[in-house]
Write a protein that holds these residues in place. Structure first.
Motif, mmCIF file in Angstrom:
data_model
loop_
_atom_site.group_PDB
_atom_site.id
_atom_site.type_symbol
_atom_site.label_atom_id
_atom_site.label_comp_id
_atom_site.label_asym_id
_atom_site.label_seq_id
_atom_site.Cartn_x
_atom_site.Cartn_y
_atom_site.Cartn_z
ATOM 1 N N ASN A 55 -4.218 4.229 -1.759
ATOM 2 C CA ASN A 55 -4.892 3.192 -2.539
ATOM 3 C C ASN A 55 -6.396 3.235 -2.316
ATOM 4 O OD1 ASN A 55 -2.234 2.278 -1.287
ATOM 5 N ND2 ASN A 55 -2.356 1.009 -3.121
ATOM 6 N N LYS A 56 -7.140 2.856 -3.328
ATOM 7 C CA LYS A 56 -8.589 2.744 -3.233
ATOM 8 C C LYS A 56 -8.940 1.438 -2.505
ATOM 9 C CE LYS A 56 -9.826 6.453 -5.373
ATOM 10 N NZ LYS A 56 -10.408 7.531 -4.593
ATOM 11 N N ALA A 57 -10.084 1.431 -1.813
ATOM 12 C CA ALA A 57 -10.513 0.256 -1.052
ATOM 13 C C ALA A 57 -10.631 -0.977 -1.947
ATOM 14 C CB ALA A 57 -11.834 0.539 -0.348
ATOM 15 N N GLU A 58 -11.187 -0.820 -3.138
ATOM 16 C CA GLU A 58 -11.350 -1.954 -4.060
ATOM 17 C C GLU A 58 -10.010 -2.596 -4.394
ATOM 18 O OE1 GLU A 58 -13.366 -0.315 -7.406
ATOM 19 O OE2 GLU A 58 -15.275 -0.140 -6.344
ATOM 20 N N GLU A 92 -11.934 1.022 4.942
ATOM 21 C CA GLU A 92 -13.009 2.002 4.763
ATOM 22 C C GLU A 92 -12.571 3.046 3.742
ATOM 23 O OE1 GLU A 92 -14.794 3.536 8.590
ATOM 24 O OE2 GLU A 92 -12.906 2.690 9.302
ATOM 25 N N GLU A 93 -13.538 3.565 2.997
ATOM 26 C CA GLU A 93 -13.251 4.637 2.042
ATOM 27 C C GLU A 93 -14.289 5.739 2.263
ATOM 28 O OE1 GLU A 93 -11.694 3.564 -1.976
ATOM 29 O OE2 GLU A 93 -13.531 4.582 -2.578
ATOM 30 N N THR A 94 -13.830 6.879 2.839
ATOM 31 C CA THR A 94 -14.792 7.911 3.254
ATOM 32 C C THR A 94 -14.338 9.346 3.008
ATOM 33 O OG1 THR A 94 -13.876 7.945 5.464
ATOM 34 C CG2 THR A 94 -15.712 6.464 5.101
ATOM 35 N N PRO A 95 -13.926 9.927 1.993
ATOM 36 C CA PRO A 95 -13.387 9.358 0.755
ATOM 37 C C PRO A 95 -11.940 8.890 0.902
ATOM 38 C CG PRO A 95 -13.319 11.732 0.564
ATOM 39 C CD PRO A 95 -13.973 11.391 1.896
ATOM 40 N N ASP A 96 -11.243 9.296 1.997
ATOM 41 C CA ASP A 96 -9.900 8.747 2.220
ATOM 42 C C ASP A 96 -10.025 7.267 2.559
ATOM 43 O OD1 ASP A 96 -8.648 11.245 1.911
ATOM 44 O OD2 ASP A 96 -8.954 11.747 4.018
ATOM 45 N N VAL A 155 0.859 -1.183 0.000
ATOM 46 C CA VAL A 155 0.000 0.000 0.000
ATOM 47 C C VAL A 155 0.896 1.235 0.000
ATOM 48 C CG1 VAL A 155 -1.961 -1.108 1.139
ATOM 49 C CG2 VAL A 155 -0.238 0.034 2.522
ATOM 50 N N THR A 156 0.320 2.372 -0.381
ATOM 51 C CA THR A 156 1.086 3.612 -0.458
ATOM 52 C C THR A 156 0.582 4.593 0.592
ATOM 53 O OG1 THR A 156 1.342 3.264 -2.831
ATOM 54 C CG2 THR A 156 1.853 5.455 -1.984
ATOM 55 N N LYS A 157 1.494 5.028 1.464
ATOM 56 C CA LYS A 157 1.142 5.998 2.494
ATOM 57 C C LYS A 157 0.917 7.365 1.860
ATOM 58 C CE LYS A 157 3.983 5.916 5.984
ATOM 59 N NZ LYS A 157 5.073 5.712 6.938
ATOM 60 N N LEU A 158 0.358 8.302 2.631
ATOM 61 C CA LEU A 158 0.061 9.639 2.106
ATOM 62 C C LEU A 158 1.295 10.373 1.609
ATOM 63 C CD1 LEU A 158 -2.648 10.978 4.572
ATOM 64 C CD2 LEU A 158 -2.952 10.087 2.266
ATOM 65 N N ASN A 159 2.457 10.086 2.199
ATOM 66 C CA ASN A 159 3.687 10.759 1.773
ATOM 67 C C ASN A 159 4.298 10.126 0.528
ATOM 68 O OD1 ASN A 159 4.882 8.413 2.680
ATOM 69 N ND2 ASN A 159 6.013 9.367 4.347
ATOM 70 N N GLY A 160 3.629 9.113 -0.038
ATOM 71 C CA GLY A 160 4.090 8.484 -1.272
ATOM 72 C C GLY A 160 4.979 7.277 -1.064
ATOM 73 N N ILE A 198 -7.249 -2.537 -2.529
ATOM 74 C CA ILE A 198 -6.736 -3.208 -1.333
ATOM 75 C C ILE A 198 -7.448 -4.540 -1.130
ATOM 76 C CG2 ILE A 198 -6.541 -3.057 1.182
ATOM 77 C CD1 ILE A 198 -6.307 0.022 0.764
ATOM 78 N N ILE A 199 -8.754 -4.545 -1.280
ATOM 79 C CA ILE A 199 -9.533 -5.771 -1.108
ATOM 80 C C ILE A 199 -9.124 -6.821 -2.139
ATOM 81 C CG2 ILE A 199 -11.864 -6.753 -1.243
ATOM 82 C CD1 ILE A 199 -12.786 -3.998 0.007
ATOM 83 N N ALA A 200 -8.899 -6.388 -3.370
ATOM 84 C CA ALA A 200 -8.437 -7.324 -4.410
ATOM 85 C C ALA A 200 -7.068 -7.903 -4.043
ATOM 86 C CB ALA A 200 -8.379 -6.628 -5.768
ATOM 87 N N SER A 201 -6.194 -7.077 -3.496
ATOM 88 C CA SER A 201 -4.862 -7.546 -3.072
ATOM 89 C C SER A 201 -4.978 -8.547 -1.933
ATOM 90 C CB SER A 201 -3.990 -6.372 -2.627
ATOM 91 O OG SER A 201 -3.723 -5.509 -3.689
ATOM 92 N N ILE A 202 -5.881 -8.278 -0.989
ATOM 93 C CA ILE A 202 -6.085 -9.196 0.137
ATOM 94 C C ILE A 202 -6.610 -10.535 -0.372
ATOM 95 C CG2 ILE A 202 -7.476 -9.622 2.204
ATOM 96 C CD1 ILE A 202 -7.406 -6.543 2.654
#
Length: 74
Positions: free
Chosen positions: A42-45, A23-27, A4-9, A47-51
């Motif tokens: 990363n978008k929730a979708e 959760e995506e709210t929108p963050d 995953v990518t943190k906010l600082n890149g 991350i879920i696909a990666s899991i």
């Protein structure tokens, strides 16, 4: 582990077995079973696909099915 990518890149790797909620709210927030919570780019979708891919790769899904079959009443 999933990437995953943190906010600082910067990229980090998380143990997919420790992810309790996404959760995506929108963050996008990831909550771990330890209670730690983080915001990622990363978008929730994604991350879920990666899991799901990780669970399939290590055979978690198959072992869960076997346990359920053994526990089902006759």
């Amino acid at each position: 582990m999933i990437s995953v990518t943190k906010l600082n890149g910067s990229q980090i790797w998380l143990n997919a077995l420790l992810i309790e909620m996404v959760e995506e709210t929108p963050d996008t927030y990831i909550t771990l079973t330890t209670g730690k919570r983080m915001i990622v780019l990363n978008k929730a979708e994604e991350i879920i696909a990666s899991i799901k891919a990780y669970h399939h790769e290590v055979g978690v899904h198959q072992s869960t099915i076997k346990v359920q079959q053994m526990e089902e009443p006759l």
